[in-house]
Write a protein that holds these residues in place. Structure first.
Motif, PDB file in Angstrom:
ATOM      1  N   ILE A  40      34.320  36.993  33.687  1.00  0.00           N
ATOM      2  CA  ILE A  40      35.178  35.932  34.228  1.00  0.00           C
ATOM      3  C   ILE A  40      35.086  34.700  33.336  1.00  0.00           C
ATOM      4  N   LYS A  41      33.880  34.317  32.954  1.00  0.00           N
ATOM      5  CA  LYS A  41      33.694  33.158  32.078  1.00  0.00           C
ATOM      6  C   LYS A  41      34.401  33.362  30.744  1.00  0.00           C
ATOM      7  N   ASP A  42      34.315  34.562  30.173  1.00  0.00           N
ATOM      8  CA  ASP A  42      34.983  34.846  28.900  1.00  0.00           C
ATOM      9  C   ASP A  42      36.498  34.771  29.033  1.00  0.00           C
ATOM     10  N   LYS A  43      37.035  35.300  30.117  1.00  0.00           N
ATOM     11  CA  LYS A  43      38.488  35.335  30.318  1.00  0.00           C
ATOM     12  C   LYS A  43      39.045  33.940  30.537  1.00  0.00           C
ATOM     13  N   LEU A  44      38.288  33.079  31.205  1.00  0.00           N
ATOM     14  CA  LEU A  44      38.746  31.721  31.515  1.00  0.00           C
ATOM     15  C   LEU A  44      38.091  30.725  30.567  1.00  0.00           C
ATOM     16  N   LYS A  45      38.241  30.935  29.294  1.00  0.00           N
ATOM     17  CA  LYS A  45      37.573  30.133  28.271  1.00  0.00           C
ATOM     18  C   LYS A  45      37.828  28.642  28.386  1.00  0.00           C
ATOM     19  N   VAL A  46      38.961  28.270  28.935  1.00  0.00           N
ATOM     20  CA  VAL A  46      39.337  26.859  29.016  1.00  0.00           C
ATOM     21  C   VAL A  46      38.408  26.092  29.942  1.00  0.00           C
ATOM     22  N   MET A  47      37.903  26.770  30.953  1.00  0.00           N
ATOM     23  CA  MET A  47      37.066  26.085  31.942  1.00  0.00           C
ATOM     24  C   MET A  47      35.630  25.959  31.449  1.00  0.00           C
ATOM     25  N   THR A  90      46.955  37.759  32.632  1.00  0.00           N
ATOM     26  CA  THR A  90      46.838  37.342  31.235  1.00  0.00           C
ATOM     27  C   THR A  90      46.868  35.827  31.096  1.00  0.00           C
ATOM     28  N   ASN A  91      47.539  35.155  32.015  1.00  0.00           N
ATOM     29  CA  ASN A  91      47.637  33.691  31.977  1.00  0.00           C
ATOM     30  C   ASN A  91      47.302  33.127  33.348  1.00  0.00           C
ATOM     31  N   PHE A  92      46.762  31.910  33.335  1.00  0.00           N
ATOM     32  CA  PHE A  92      46.395  31.249  34.579  1.00  0.00           C
ATOM     33  C   PHE A  92      46.931  29.827  34.566  1.00  0.00           C
ATOM     34  N   SER A  93      47.486  29.408  35.692  1.00  0.00           N
ATOM     35  CA  SER A  93      47.892  28.016  35.824  1.00  0.00           C
ATOM     36  C   SER A  93      46.633  27.174  36.056  1.00  0.00           C
TER      37      SER A  93
END
Length: 74
Positions: free
Chosen positions: A18-25, A54-57
Motif C-alpha cells: 500500500i505504501k509503495d502504491k501510494l508513493k505521494v503520501m 491505477t490512479n487515486f484522487s
C-alpha cells in the motif's frame, strides 16, 4: 505471498505494498507492527482496493490514510 493466511508477514507485505502504491503520501510513520492481526480482513480489503486502482484522487488517498489510521493499534 499467500494473503489467505492471517500472519504478521502478510500484514507487513500488505502495508508495504500500500505504501509503495501510494508513493505521494507520507507513510513513513506507518509500520506493519502498528496493526493488530485481528484487523486483518479490513486491512486486506484496503489492500485489494488499492492494488486494483491505477490512479487515486486526493480525497481517496485521504480516505485510505484515515482508514489505516483507524485500524492502527491504539
Amino acid at each position: 505471498m499467500d494473503l489467505t493466511q492471517n500472519t504478521a508477514e502478510s500484514v507487513e507485505f500488505m502495508i508495504e505494498a500500500i505504501k509503495d502504491k501510494l508513493k505521494v503520501m507520507n507513510f513513513g510513520a506507518i509500520k506493519s507492527t502498528h496493526f493488530d492481526i485481528e484487523m486483518y480482513e479490513e486491512l486486506h480489503d484496503i489492500y485489494t482496493m488499492v492494488m486494483k486502482k491505477t490512479n487515486f484522487s486526493v480525497r481517496e488517498m485521504e480516505a485510505i490514510a484515515e482508514e489505516l489510521g483507524r485500524l492502527r493499534n491504539k
